[in-house]
Design a protein around this motif. Structure first.
Motif, PDB file in Angstrom:
ATOM      1  N   ALA A 481     -11.968  -3.626   4.351  1.00 50.44           N
ATOM      2  CA  ALA A 481     -11.249  -3.875   3.100  1.00 50.44           C
ATOM      3  C   ALA A 481      -9.872  -3.234   3.120  1.00 50.44           C
ATOM      4  O   ALA A 481      -8.897  -3.809   2.614  1.00 50.44           O
ATOM      5  N   SER A 482      -9.756  -2.046   3.703  1.00 51.46           N
ATOM      6  CA  SER A 482      -8.461  -1.367   3.758  1.00 51.46           C
ATOM      7  C   SER A 482      -7.458  -2.200   4.560  1.00 51.46           C
ATOM      8  O   SER A 482      -6.304  -2.386   4.144  1.00 51.46           O
ATOM      9  N   ARG A 485      -6.607  -5.463   2.630  1.00 53.92           N
ATOM     10  CA  ARG A 485      -5.687  -5.185   1.515  1.00 53.92           C
ATOM     11  C   ARG A 485      -4.265  -4.956   2.029  1.00 53.92           C
ATOM     12  O   ARG A 485      -3.295  -5.300   1.348  1.00 53.92           O
ATOM     13  N   TYR A 486      -4.152  -4.390   3.218  1.00 54.18           N
ATOM     14  CA  TYR A 486      -2.824  -4.221   3.806  1.00 54.18           C
ATOM     15  C   TYR A 486      -2.223  -5.593   4.120  1.00 54.18           C
ATOM     16  O   TYR A 486      -1.054  -5.844   3.825  1.00 54.18           O
ATOM     17  N   ALA A 489      -1.088  -7.046   0.945  1.00 57.19           N
ATOM     18  CA  ALA A 489       0.101  -6.381   0.393  1.00 57.19           C
ATOM     19  C   ALA A 489       1.374  -6.882   1.075  1.00 57.19           C
ATOM     20  O   ALA A 489       2.388  -7.139   0.412  1.00 57.19           O
ATOM     21  N   ASP A 499       1.858  -2.503  -3.031  1.00 61.39           N
ATOM     22  CA  ASP A 499       0.462  -2.921  -2.921  1.00 61.39           C
ATOM     23  C   ASP A 499      -0.130  -3.139  -4.309  1.00 61.39           C
ATOM     24  O   ASP A 499      -0.318  -2.193  -5.076  1.00 61.39           O
ATOM     25  N   CYS A 501      -3.035  -3.770  -4.974  1.00 57.98           N
ATOM     26  CA  CYS A 501      -4.394  -3.235  -5.020  1.00 57.98           C
ATOM     27  C   CYS A 501      -4.417  -1.708  -5.081  1.00 57.98           C
ATOM     28  O   CYS A 501      -5.497  -1.106  -5.094  1.00 57.98           O
ATOM     29  N   PRO A 507     -13.287  -1.794  -3.466  1.00 56.02           N
ATOM     30  CA  PRO A 507     -12.921  -2.825  -2.482  1.00 56.02           C
ATOM     31  C   PRO A 507     -13.613  -4.155  -2.714  1.00 56.02           C
ATOM     32  O   PRO A 507     -13.308  -5.136  -2.040  1.00 56.02           O
ATOM     33  N   TRP A 510     -11.244  -8.339  -6.535  1.00 54.42           N
ATOM     34  CA  TRP A 510     -10.079  -9.125  -6.150  1.00 54.42           C
ATOM     35  C   TRP A 510      -8.816  -8.482  -6.724  1.00 54.42           C
ATOM     36  O   TRP A 510      -8.800  -8.017  -7.863  1.00 54.42           O
ATOM     37  N   CYS A 511      -7.763  -8.478  -5.953  1.00 57.30           N
ATOM     38  CA  CYS A 511      -6.489  -7.962  -6.443  1.00 57.30           C
ATOM     39  C   CYS A 511      -5.377  -8.512  -5.554  1.00 57.30           C
ATOM     40  O   CYS A 511      -5.551  -8.632  -4.333  1.00 57.30           O
ATOM     41  N   TYR A 514      -5.762 -10.332  -2.106  1.00 65.07           N
ATOM     42  CA  TYR A 514      -7.002  -9.899  -1.449  1.00 65.07           C
ATOM     43  C   TYR A 514      -8.213 -10.420  -2.219  1.00 65.07           C
ATOM     44  O   TYR A 514      -8.256 -10.363  -3.458  1.00 65.07           O
TER      45      TYR A 514
END
Length: 540
Positions: A481-482, A485-486, A489, A499, A501, A507, A510-511, A514
């Motif tokens: 997830a990290s 998310r990157y 972003a 970012d 998120c 994680p 949703w954001c 992502y």
């Protein structure tokens, strides 16, 4: 000396009054024209703004897969015009529609095709002073052309063996439909096998690939490529059908398909771009046929290496292992089992390689006016990378033979927050994937400060599938997830430092760009949401 007569002296005041009256009439006419002219320009400006907004509204409907002459497109334009006070009796919504003459505008037909929509509206401006000469209103006309951005979309799909994870001995499901859950001869489930097969039989890629019974990979392919109407009358189909929604000759958008597993093996293993039917060297690797792209996705298989030799030996890469009873026992890796204990060829989730191939696609017969989009889907964290010959024949995997840092998790360190450069001996698969995310999403000129390199400036969406995305490092941070998310972003606004998120700790939420799908069942909604968020832009 000459003297004026009395009659001449009396005529002068009368002449002055006439001149003054004429001057006043002229001044009044000038003021009237100024006021009427102002009204005309105000009315013209309002109509132009209204047609701009209406053309964008129509283009937004076209982006959702609707035809230019459909009621939804036309009504969206009319509604916006009404909201701006425009009489909609004289409105035309036009496109390149040679077979529909009332809605056809030949000037919008381009090569290659583009999704151009013209809204033309007529109105009238009431006059304040011109009615004295019989001109009560002045007709005005304005038009605006908007474009539902032509798309170049790369769909990058994880095909590692874990895409069959939903056929296990410990998930509480009756995977083989024999009436008993988790019956696997004691391998993590019930003690006795019921029926012909254990519940994890279809985790074996050689068994699940032929019948499209690898789960959740089957759900991935369905969400990406199912036909319109499959899920009901309002279903527009899978992701492919939403992007490629016209006949190939008329299709403005293009789709490329990338799959990834490890970074060093040739097709169908490894990480590669899928070639369209009839492709030859020099041809574009883009699909513009919905049927061809859907077939290509449905023909994808999960990573399926050879059966392990007996004895195991020292070959490179994973192999399929079976126990004495012939039951599938997962992957084995001879290079790791030999004296060197070398895991570099063992791992199979080359997320960075998938992103690299996606970014490179935008150099393949590029369309500069198109919106570039990458959609990445994976079910885990990066643990493999593309080879870098001659120093890294299996990709980046820090460690050395017998060294203590070659421990699980292989090819990535145990802290997500650390990031290394290629000059560091600790540069790993996660670092590589983040650098390739920069390559996809950062701008080619003047990239943001957080970018490791200039990139392609593509929009990127990241989809995490299943619980392995949530597996945590030593600090409790989710590996997969990290990273995803990157990617999101960078892909949201070309800047990893902004970012969306950052304020969302869970994680699973949703954001930004992502998405997380706990099972394959949620993928239809996710692909629908991604498709609907591709924006339109006004061009004229």
């Amino acid at each position: 000396m000459m003297r004026l007569s009395k009659r001449s002296r009396n005529r002068q005041p009368g002449q002055a009054l006439i001149l003054i009256a004429m001057a006043f009439i002229g001044l009044l006419a000038f003021v009237g024209l100024a006021i009427d002219g102002g009204q005309f320009f105000i009315g013209m400006g309002n109509l132009r703004r209204a047609t701009d907004a209406a053309s964008l509204a129509a283009a937004a409907q076209v982006r959702e897969g609707r035809l230019i002459n459909s009621p939804e497109v036309i009504n969206s334009a009319l509604q916006v015009l009404r909201m701006n006070g425009v009489d909609t009796g004289g409105v035309d919504v036009l496109g390149c529609l040679p077979l529909d003459i009332p809605h056809h505008d030949a000037s919008l037909c381009t090569t290659p095709p583009r999704k151009l929509v013209r809204v033309r509206a007529t109105s009238s401006v009431p006059m304040a002073f011109l009615p004295v000469i019989g001109i009560n209103v002045i007709p005005i006309i304005a038009d605006s052309v908007a474009e539902a951005a032509s798309l170049d979309v790369v769909l990058a799909i994880d095909v590692s063996e874990s895409m069959a994870y939903d056929r296990s001995c410990s998930d509480g499901d009756d995977d083989d439909a024999d009436g008993v859950a988790d019956d696997c001869n004691g391998r993590g489930g019930s003690a006795a096998q019921n029926g012909a097969f254990p519940d994890d039989f279809m985790r074996d890629p050689s068994q699940c690939n032929p019948g499209n019974d690898c789960h959740p990979f089957a759900e991935v392919k369905f969400a990406a490529s199912h036909a319109p109407g499959t899920l009901g009358p309002s279903d527009l189909g899978g992701f492919v059908q939403r992007i490629l929604d016209k006949a190939p000759a008329d299709e403005e958008d293009r789709l490329a398909i990338v799959y990834f597993s490890n970074g060093f093996q040739g097709a169908p293993l490894g990480s590669h771009v899928v070639t369209p039917p009839g492709w030859a060297v020099g041809d574009p690797l883009w699909f513009n046929s919905q049927a061809d792209a859907a077939a290509a996705i449905n023909n994808l298989i999960i990573y399926n290496p050879d059966v392990c030799p007996d004895p195991l030996g020292a070959g490179e890469g994973p192999c399929r292992k079976y126990d004495a009873a012939g039951d599938y026992d997962g992957f084995e890796c001879p290079m790791f089992r030999d004296a060197a204990q070398d895991p570099r060829s063992c791992t199979t989730t080359n997320i960075g390689g998938g992103l690299l191939l996606a970014g490179q696609m935008f150099n393949d017969h590029p369309k500069e006016e198109a919106l570039w989009v990458t959609v990445l889907l994976t079910d885990g964290a990066a643990n493999a990378s593309s080879r870098d010959m001659p120093t890294h024949p299996y990709g980046y995997c820090p460690g050395s033979a017998g060294a203590p840092d070659w421990v699980n998790p292989f090819c990535r360190d145990n802290r997500v927050i650390t990031r290394h450069t290629t000059a560091s001996g600790l540069y790993d698969a996660d670092d590589y994937a983040r650098d390739m995310a920069d390559y996809v999403g950062c701008t080619p000129t003047s990239p943001a400060a957080g970018c490791s390199r200039p990139g392609q400036g593509a929009v990127a969406f990241a989809i995490g599938l299943g619980g392995q995305v949530l597996a945590a490092d030593s600090l409790g941070v989710a590996y997969g997830a990290s990273l995803l998310r990157y990617v999101a972003a960078v892909g949201d606004d070309f800047d990893p430092g902004t970012d969306l998120c950052a304020s969302v700790p869970d994680p699973r939420t949703w954001c930004g760009n992502y998405y997380f799908s706990p099972t394959g069942a949620q993928l239809n909604r996710i692909f629908e949401d991604v498709a609907s968020r591709i924006f339109t832009r006004i061009t004229q």
